[in-house]
Design a protein around this motif. Structure first.
Motif, PDB file in Angstrom:
ATOM      1  N   TYR A 361      38.140  40.801  53.386  1.00  0.00           N
ATOM      2  CA  TYR A 361      37.693  39.445  53.064  1.00  0.00           C
ATOM      3  C   TYR A 361      37.436  39.323  51.566  1.00  0.00           C
ATOM      4  O   TYR A 361      36.751  40.157  50.959  1.00  0.00           O
ATOM      5  CB  TYR A 361      36.400  39.113  53.836  1.00  0.00           C
ATOM      6  CG  TYR A 361      36.614  39.092  55.325  1.00  0.00           C
ATOM      7  CD1 TYR A 361      36.940  37.911  55.979  1.00  0.00           C
ATOM      8  CD2 TYR A 361      36.513  40.268  56.072  1.00  0.00           C
ATOM      9  CE1 TYR A 361      37.147  37.896  57.356  1.00  0.00           C
ATOM     10  CE2 TYR A 361      36.725  40.268  57.444  1.00  0.00           C
ATOM     11  CZ  TYR A 361      37.048  39.081  58.066  1.00  0.00           C
ATOM     12  OH  TYR A 361      37.259  39.064  59.425  1.00  0.00           O
ATOM     13  N   TRP A 362      38.039  38.289  50.997  1.00  0.00           N
ATOM     14  CA  TRP A 362      37.695  37.897  49.632  1.00  0.00           C
ATOM     15  C   TRP A 362      36.684  36.776  49.764  1.00  0.00           C
ATOM     16  O   TRP A 362      37.042  35.644  50.094  1.00  0.00           O
ATOM     17  CB  TRP A 362      38.949  37.434  48.880  1.00  0.00           C
ATOM     18  CG  TRP A 362      38.657  36.939  47.495  1.00  0.00           C
ATOM     19  CD1 TRP A 362      37.908  37.548  46.541  1.00  0.00           C
ATOM     20  CD2 TRP A 362      39.098  35.697  46.923  1.00  0.00           C
ATOM     21  NE1 TRP A 362      37.847  36.790  45.409  1.00  0.00           N
ATOM     22  CE2 TRP A 362      38.574  35.647  45.609  1.00  0.00           C
ATOM     23  CE3 TRP A 362      39.879  34.641  47.387  1.00  0.00           C
ATOM     24  CZ2 TRP A 362      38.809  34.568  44.756  1.00  0.00           C
ATOM     25  CZ3 TRP A 362      40.116  33.572  46.531  1.00  0.00           C
ATOM     26  CH2 TRP A 362      39.583  33.547  45.242  1.00  0.00           C
ATOM     27  N   GLY A 363      35.417  37.115  49.598  1.00  0.00           N
ATOM     28  CA  GLY A 363      34.365  36.176  49.956  1.00  0.00           C
ATOM     29  C   GLY A 363      34.410  35.960  51.452  1.00  0.00           C
ATOM     30  O   GLY A 363      34.224  36.888  52.234  1.00  0.00           O
ATOM     31  N   ALA A 368      44.611  40.541  55.374  1.00  0.00           N
ATOM     32  CA  ALA A 368      44.862  41.823  56.023  1.00  0.00           C
ATOM     33  C   ALA A 368      45.715  42.668  55.090  1.00  0.00           C
ATOM     34  O   ALA A 368      46.577  42.157  54.357  1.00  0.00           O
ATOM     35  CB  ALA A 368      45.560  41.647  57.361  1.00  0.00           C
ATOM     36  N   VAL A 369      45.473  43.962  55.115  1.00  0.00           N
ATOM     37  CA  VAL A 369      46.291  44.928  54.383  1.00  0.00           C
ATOM     38  C   VAL A 369      47.227  45.603  55.373  1.00  0.00           C
ATOM     39  O   VAL A 369      46.778  46.100  56.415  1.00  0.00           O
ATOM     40  CB  VAL A 369      45.418  45.972  53.660  1.00  0.00           C
ATOM     41  CG1 VAL A 369      46.269  47.113  53.120  1.00  0.00           C
ATOM     42  CG2 VAL A 369      44.632  45.314  52.526  1.00  0.00           C
ATOM     43  N   MET A 370      48.519  45.588  55.044  1.00  0.00           N
ATOM     44  CA  MET A 370      49.544  46.215  55.869  1.00  0.00           C
ATOM     45  C   MET A 370      50.091  47.438  55.134  1.00  0.00           C
ATOM     46  O   MET A 370      50.266  47.408  53.912  1.00  0.00           O
ATOM     47  CB  MET A 370      50.680  45.239  56.144  1.00  0.00           C
ATOM     48  CG  MET A 370      50.253  43.881  56.665  1.00  0.00           C
ATOM     49  SD  MET A 370      49.752  43.907  58.390  1.00  0.00           S
ATOM     50  CE  MET A 370      51.318  44.229  59.203  1.00  0.00           C
ATOM     51  N   LEU A 382      45.436  35.558  56.189  1.00  0.00           N
ATOM     52  CA  LEU A 382      45.176  35.273  57.594  1.00  0.00           C
ATOM     53  C   LEU A 382      44.698  33.846  57.801  1.00  0.00           C
ATOM     54  O   LEU A 382      44.834  33.300  58.893  1.00  0.00           O
ATOM     55  CB  LEU A 382      44.134  36.253  58.158  1.00  0.00           C
ATOM     56  CG  LEU A 382      44.555  37.726  58.179  1.00  0.00           C
ATOM     57  CD1 LEU A 382      43.451  38.580  58.785  1.00  0.00           C
ATOM     58  CD2 LEU A 382      45.856  37.920  58.945  1.00  0.00           C
ATOM     59  N   GLY A 383      44.153  33.226  56.791  1.00  0.00           N
ATOM     60  CA  GLY A 383      43.724  31.844  56.887  1.00  0.00           C
ATOM     61  C   GLY A 383      44.736  30.930  56.217  1.00  0.00           C
ATOM     62  O   GLY A 383      45.907  31.279  56.032  1.00  0.00           O
ATOM     63  N   THR A 384      44.304  29.742  55.836  1.00  0.00           N
ATOM     64  CA  THR A 384      45.194  28.771  55.199  1.00  0.00           C
ATOM     65  C   THR A 384      45.150  28.850  53.689  1.00  0.00           C
ATOM     66  O   THR A 384      45.937  28.190  53.016  1.00  0.00           O
ATOM     67  CB  THR A 384      44.799  27.339  55.622  1.00  0.00           C
ATOM     68  OG1 THR A 384      43.437  27.096  55.250  1.00  0.00           O
ATOM     69  CG2 THR A 384      44.953  27.167  57.131  1.00  0.00           C
ATOM     70  N   LEU A 431      37.303  42.710  47.572  1.00  0.00           N
ATOM     71  CA  LEU A 431      37.597  42.522  48.985  1.00  0.00           C
ATOM     72  C   LEU A 431      36.753  43.502  49.787  1.00  0.00           C
ATOM     73  O   LEU A 431      36.759  44.716  49.498  1.00  0.00           O
ATOM     74  CB  LEU A 431      39.075  42.738  49.287  1.00  0.00           C
ATOM     75  CG  LEU A 431      40.033  41.639  48.794  1.00  0.00           C
ATOM     76  CD1 LEU A 431      40.513  41.960  47.386  1.00  0.00           C
ATOM     77  CD2 LEU A 431      41.226  41.498  49.723  1.00  0.00           C
ATOM     78  N   THR A 432      36.033  42.977  50.769  1.00  0.00           N
ATOM     79  CA  THR A 432      35.153  43.806  51.596  1.00  0.00           C
ATOM     80  C   THR A 432      35.558  43.692  53.058  1.00  0.00           C
ATOM     81  O   THR A 432      36.304  42.801  53.453  1.00  0.00           O
ATOM     82  CB  THR A 432      33.690  43.354  51.419  1.00  0.00           C
ATOM     83  OG1 THR A 432      33.585  41.949  51.695  1.00  0.00           O
ATOM     84  CG2 THR A 432      33.217  43.622  49.991  1.00  0.00           C
TER      85      THR A 432
END
Length: 456
Positions: A361-363, A368-370, A382-384, A431-432
């Motif tokens: 998550y950035w904030g 996702a990391v592939m 993963l979002g918009t 990113l956490t």
């Protein structure tokens, strides 16, 4: 070149028909074209007459400014060998010209501000002996614009790049081209002067079906701007290089750098990289057009479709070579779309890298990391909202971005005192594993009250 099934009969008929229509509507004495798919010449055609017969894939035509792309490949080879710095001024390698303060990269991308043409007489129809020195090519007022501010196509600029290649290598640029590009690619029918069988150059009268022969002089110092002759079979080999790279000539990474737009886009959205024109004809295309008195040529590649096409005509004007090339590519791409790559599992897996995969998550924005082949990582949205990119591995725990916003940016794994992964640092973005997780590493901190259920 790899083996690939032939085109379907209906596709071949459509290609033949488009070439026939282009030759008839363009009133060209002859036209020749060819198309490669995944490295294989899968179609070629000829219409009209050269020496009393339709042209073949071995008939030479003058390719004009497509020559510039060959020169750019030579310059990138020098860069890759550490012999030329693209950011360095021309004076570093070719002293004594009035354009010495313009950089090599600016010359490659037509952003050096040089004049479009030589002083009179028109260089394309006159002997190169009229311009025996670079000063004669540039003339007294060659600096049309300040450097780096705008795209301004310059034929003399590529004459300077050919001279640069000759100066650094210590022999004529044409000899360097033959040894370092043409021979490795098997392009024995690409030459500075015509070699039979070749088409003659013609002007077609605009209001009558009659012809006038065009001169084809040796332009000497201006040759890097448009001198080469080639064939369908040869130039499609060069198209494969521009699609996939070839470590004998230029790596895929360096070819990809040639395709990066460096000049501001034109009104029609087209752009220019390093020796390559970029345009959108229903799909992104990279290549170059060419024209010399008596000849028109086009080379275009659709990288996403694995396709490359060349089109030649021996007419000064008339045939819409660029449109024909785009249509030929579209016929194949639409009728026989490229199948997806066959999925297969990785041959081996690094468990430390596997542990980096999954949601980040950035904030509060989810990503996702592939894990991909050769230790590459891919950041997917993963979002918009959010930026995506692929990342190339560098030193242990670091990767370099390859796409768009993150191109050239560093992705770094940050570990805590216990050596476990704390977070990912992407060009200072954190990113956490949880939304605004690990408050001690979030820039600006996190409200100690944490997540709540009301905004009122």
């Amino acid at each position: 070149m790899t083996t690939r099934a032939e085109l379907l009969p209906g596709t071949v008929r459509a290609l033949d028909h488009r070439l026939a229509r282009g030759q008839a509507e363009g009133r060209a004495p002859s036209m020749a074209a060819g198309l490669v798919r995944d490295g294989v010449l899968v179609w070629s055609g000829g219409r009209g007459s050269v020496d009393g017969a339709p042209p073949t894939a071995d008939t030479q035509y003058r390719i004009g400014s497509i020559t510039k792309t060959f020169v750019a490949v030579l310059v990138l080879r020098l860069r890759d060998e550490g012999l030329v710095d693209l950011a360095a001024p021309l004076e570093t390698y070719l002293p004594g010209t009035v354009a010495g303060d313009r950089t090599v990269r600016q010359l490659l991308s037509h952003t050096a501000g040089l004049a479009s043409e030589t002083p009179s007489p028109w260089w394309e129809r006159t002997a190169g002996e009229l311009r025996p020195e670079l000063a004669d090519v540039l003339g007294p007022t060659p600096l049309a614009h300040p450097p780096g501010l705008r795209f301004h196509y310059s034929n003399p600029g590529f004459a300077l790049l050919g001279a640069l290649v000759a100066a650094v290598r210590g022999r004529p640029w044409g000899e360097v081209l033959a040894a370092e590009v043409l021979a490795p690619l098997g392009m024995s029918r690409t030459t500075l002067m015509p070699a039979a069988p070749h088409a003659l150059g013609w002007a077609v009268h605009p209001w009558a079906d009659v012809l006038l022969p065009e001169p084809t002089p040796d332009t000497h110092l201006m040759a890097p701007a448009g001198q080469l002759w080639s064939t369908v079979e040869d130039l499609t080999r060069f198209a494969v290089l521009l699609l996939d790279g070839d470590d004998r000539v230029l790596s895929a990474d360096s070819v990809a750098q040639m395709r990066e737009p460096l000049a501001p886009p034109a009104d029609d959205g087209s752009g220019y990289g390093m020796g390559l024109q970029l345009r959108d004809a229903g799909r992104p295309l990279v290549g170059h057009g060419g024209s010399m008195p008596g000849f028109l040529a086009g080379l275009d590649c659709a990288a996403a479709d694995g396709l490359g096409v060349v089109v030649f005509a021996n007419a000064t004007s008339g045939p819409a070579v660029g449109s024909i090339a785009a249509d030929l590519l579209g016929i194949v791409a639409d009728a026989e779309p490229r199948p997806p790559r066959t999925w297969s599992p990785l041959p081996e897996v690094d468990l430390d890298l596997l542990a980096l995969t999954g949601p980040w998550y950035w904030g509060a924005a989810p990503f996702a990391v592939m894990l991909r082949a050769d230790r590459h990582l891919e950041l997917v949205r993963l979002g918009t909202r959010g930026r995506e990119s692929r990342f190339r591995p560098e030193a242990v725990g670091t990767w370099t971005g390859l796409d768009d916003y993150y191109a050239g940016e560093r992705l770094r794994v940050v570990r805590g005192p216990d050596a476990t992964v704390s977070h990912l640092d992407l060009g200072s973005f954190v990113l956490t594993r949880q939304p605004y997780g690990s408050p001690d590493v979030i820039p600006g901190g996190v409200d100690p009250a944490g997540w709540g259920g009301s905004a009122g």
